[in-house]
Design a protein around this motif. Sequence first.
Motif, short mmCIF file in Angstrom:
data_model
loop_
_atom_site.label_atom_id
_atom_site.label_comp_id
_atom_site.label_asym_id
_atom_site.label_seq_id
_atom_site.Cartn_x
_atom_site.Cartn_y
_atom_site.Cartn_z
N THR B 137 2.30 45.79 -33.40
CA THR B 137 1.49 45.87 -34.47
C THR B 137 0.15 46.08 -34.16
OG1 THR B 137 1.29 43.40 -34.54
CG2 THR B 137 2.95 44.27 -35.95
N GLU B 138 -0.43 45.43 -33.16
CA GLU B 138 -1.73 45.81 -32.87
C GLU B 138 -1.78 47.19 -32.47
OE1 GLU B 138 -2.99 42.81 -29.94
OE2 GLU B 138 -3.86 41.60 -31.55
N GLU B 191 1.49 48.67 -43.20
CA GLU B 191 0.45 48.65 -42.05
C GLU B 191 -0.03 50.12 -41.98
OE1 GLU B 191 1.64 46.41 -38.69
OE2 GLU B 191 3.39 45.61 -39.64
N ARG B 194 -3.22 48.50 -44.62
CA ARG B 194 -4.05 47.59 -44.26
C ARG B 194 -5.25 47.65 -43.31
NH1 ARG B 194 0.58 42.57 -44.15
NH2 ARG B 194 0.20 41.86 -45.99
N PRO B 205 -6.49 42.67 -46.49
CA PRO B 205 -4.96 42.94 -46.18
C PRO B 205 -3.98 42.16 -46.96
CG PRO B 205 -6.60 42.29 -44.12
CD PRO B 205 -7.45 42.43 -45.56
N THR B 215 9.93 43.60 -37.96
CA THR B 215 8.87 43.38 -36.74
C THR B 215 9.77 42.04 -36.24
OG1 THR B 215 7.64 41.97 -38.03
CG2 THR B 215 7.01 44.18 -37.80
N LYS B 216 9.56 42.06 -34.78
CA LYS B 216 10.22 40.88 -34.08
C LYS B 216 9.38 40.37 -33.17
CE LYS B 216 14.15 40.42 -31.07
NZ LYS B 216 13.54 40.04 -29.57
N PHE B 217 9.19 38.86 -33.10
CA PHE B 217 8.10 38.07 -32.33
C PHE B 217 8.73 38.35 -31.00
CE2 PHE B 217 6.79 34.08 -30.67
CZ PHE B 217 5.64 34.41 -30.62
N ILE B 219 7.41 37.12 -26.76
CA ILE B 219 6.58 36.64 -25.64
C ILE B 219 6.82 37.98 -24.48
CG2 ILE B 219 5.53 35.29 -24.12
CD1 ILE B 219 5.58 33.78 -26.76
N LYS B 223 2.37 36.59 -23.33
CA LYS B 223 1.50 37.17 -24.72
C LYS B 223 2.40 37.10 -25.67
CE LYS B 223 -1.95 40.15 -25.98
NZ LYS B 223 -2.74 39.49 -26.81
N PRO B 224 2.31 36.29 -26.82
CA PRO B 224 2.80 36.54 -28.10
C PRO B 224 2.54 37.76 -28.74
CG PRO B 224 1.28 34.96 -28.54
CD PRO B 224 1.17 35.36 -27.04
N VAL B 225 3.60 38.62 -29.05
CA VAL B 225 3.46 40.02 -29.69
C VAL B 225 4.38 40.18 -30.87
CG1 VAL B 225 2.57 41.13 -27.75
CG2 VAL B 225 4.82 41.36 -28.11
N LEU B 226 4.07 40.92 -31.85
CA LEU B 226 5.07 41.54 -32.67
C LEU B 226 5.37 43.11 -32.78
CD1 LEU B 226 3.63 39.65 -35.77
CD2 LEU B 226 5.82 39.28 -35.19
#
Lengths: 331, 331
Positions: B137-138, B191, B194, B205, B215-217, B219, B223-226
């Motif tokens: 997402t970032e 997205e 926002r 947002p 989206t899926k969480f 690690i 590092k945690p990411v989506l």
Amino acid sequence: MKRTYTRALAIACAIALYAPILTHAADPLPSWNDGAAKQAIVACVAKVTQEGGAAFVPPEERIAVFDNDGTLWPEQPMYFQIAFALDRVRVLAPQHPEWQEKQPFKAALAGDMRALAETGLHGVLELIMATHAGMTTEAFETIVKDWLATARHPRFNRPYTNLVYRPMLELLEYLRTNGFKTWIVSGGGIEFMRPWTEKIYGIPPEQVVGSSIKTKFEIRDGKPVLVRLPEMDFIDDKAGKPVGIHQFIGRRPIAAFGNSDGDLQMLQWTADGKGTRLLLLVHHTDARREWAYDRQSPFGRLDKALDIARDREWTIVDMQKDWQRVFPFDP
Amino acid sequence: MKRTYTRALAIACAIALYAPILTHAADPLPSWNDGAAKQAIVACVAKVTQEGGAAFVPPEERIAVFDNDGTLWPEQPMYFQIAFALDRVRVLAPQHPEWQEKQPFKAALAGDMRALAETGLHGVLELIMATHAGMTTEAFETIVKDWLATARHPRFNRPYTNLVYRPMLELLEYLRTNGFKTWIVSGGGIEFMRPWTEKIYGIPPEQVVGSSIKTKFEIRDGKPVLVRLPEMDFIDDKAGKPVGIHQFIGRRPIAAFGNSDGDLQMLQWTADGKGTRLLLLVHHTDARREWAYDRQSPFGRLDKALDIARDREWTIVDMQKDWQRVFPFDP
């Protein structure tokens, strides 16, 4: 006359100007005993609100997320929403004679929790769909409100909405006074919470994230309605919580409050942002005033998250030691 | 000295107290010509904000929802998000030699809009998934921001975010000044919007509702990411809009602003609540300053909703007559 008016205005304005300072002078968290947890909360708020400070966070980014079951109110002897579903099964049973011999309804009607547990996730979902779907959103809201008005918790013999944690109510208010926007991010049903969260927690419906079933827009007799369908839409638990946060809020929180392994990913996601963070777990250690449970509990199991919290030095609330009072009705 | 301070404070406070009145004294909607549309807006706001009045609505219930494409910014010659997707196909094409011969990519790369249209909804979705999924997402947020910083609209040769309707910016601000909470409820990607809605529209947002992919969480390297998945989650259009409103806001709006058949159900849902309502459609009638289109347009078709709006006497903005200026850069 004019001078009197001017003076009165000046006094009124002075009160308005200094009210925040006066509020700060009194302890905003009187139900929290002095200790590491309270200090961590106050220190974080002081840092992120200090204008010009290195850790300053603008108000719009002061997002705080709270789990509900076990964090803002209890989850024993079972999630309150399950108590609601069981009561609904009893109310609806006369229209469903087949339930007398069919699981999971037979177990629910008999109050046989062991047999109900044996039906597993599938059984619980079937129970939820039978009791939470098939009506309009407005009708469901009325059902929830009516239940909350009459149902009583089996141990405390009080309405469920009386059983909210007073220290957490103070914390919610303290954060909002300091410019935070407070959100619920719960595995519970979003429409089971929204009818009462504004009145009880000061959290408006648009700041409630939760699990949901699908709804469908229809025109019925010329009137637009949303019908609740017997199909899961989103499960806001574990790895679902960061997904829900991103979907609903679209910003990463700077503070997260939970109590179980279901909150672990929410805390990890919050922790990984840049800058000051507050990560807090409520540890249920007080069998006398509330309950004591963690690694073995079927509801609100706290196992892996407890190890990780200790390892990362997240804040762990020891309910027995850190909370001077638990419920609003405690002396 | 003390008296001077008191007087200065009194003056400062008087300014603070009367600023809302001064704002009202000046026209809060200077880009709106006097006419039925402007009168309907002002009359509704006056009614719902009059304390003690029969139509008073408390601030927390003053929810206003806005479509985006064609309501807050243009949607011609195509939805801006499609322009974004086409640009992304060109950027990514070197990594996908197979796209040179494969639809819908071949048509996209050739700029052949007719061939692209022939691939239908399936083709468009394939294009969206190929360009909007597969990253965190970032990373996607950065891609959107970078595109907006460099892309130019083909007709106006300006950044897309310059092409927002000035009358609607004034309306958003006017509603917020009067205690409304303003929301976007758009068929566009949540997205995709926002990263810029707060700066451009003053809409944070968490007040943006839109279409989304799953989206899926995870690690990744600790590092945690989506991660954005190539799978639709929710289409916030037509009958999806009331569903999205209910899911995200949990309250029924009292004002709804749209411009196409995609907004019909949102306006119907809003209209059906009790009390004063403001229902408004922007009718694109100005080929000189913007575009003129309705029943035949592939983007933002306004057909059924136009008939219903006339029948129910909803407010219809005639862009040519009602708007003194269209864009912020108009003289």
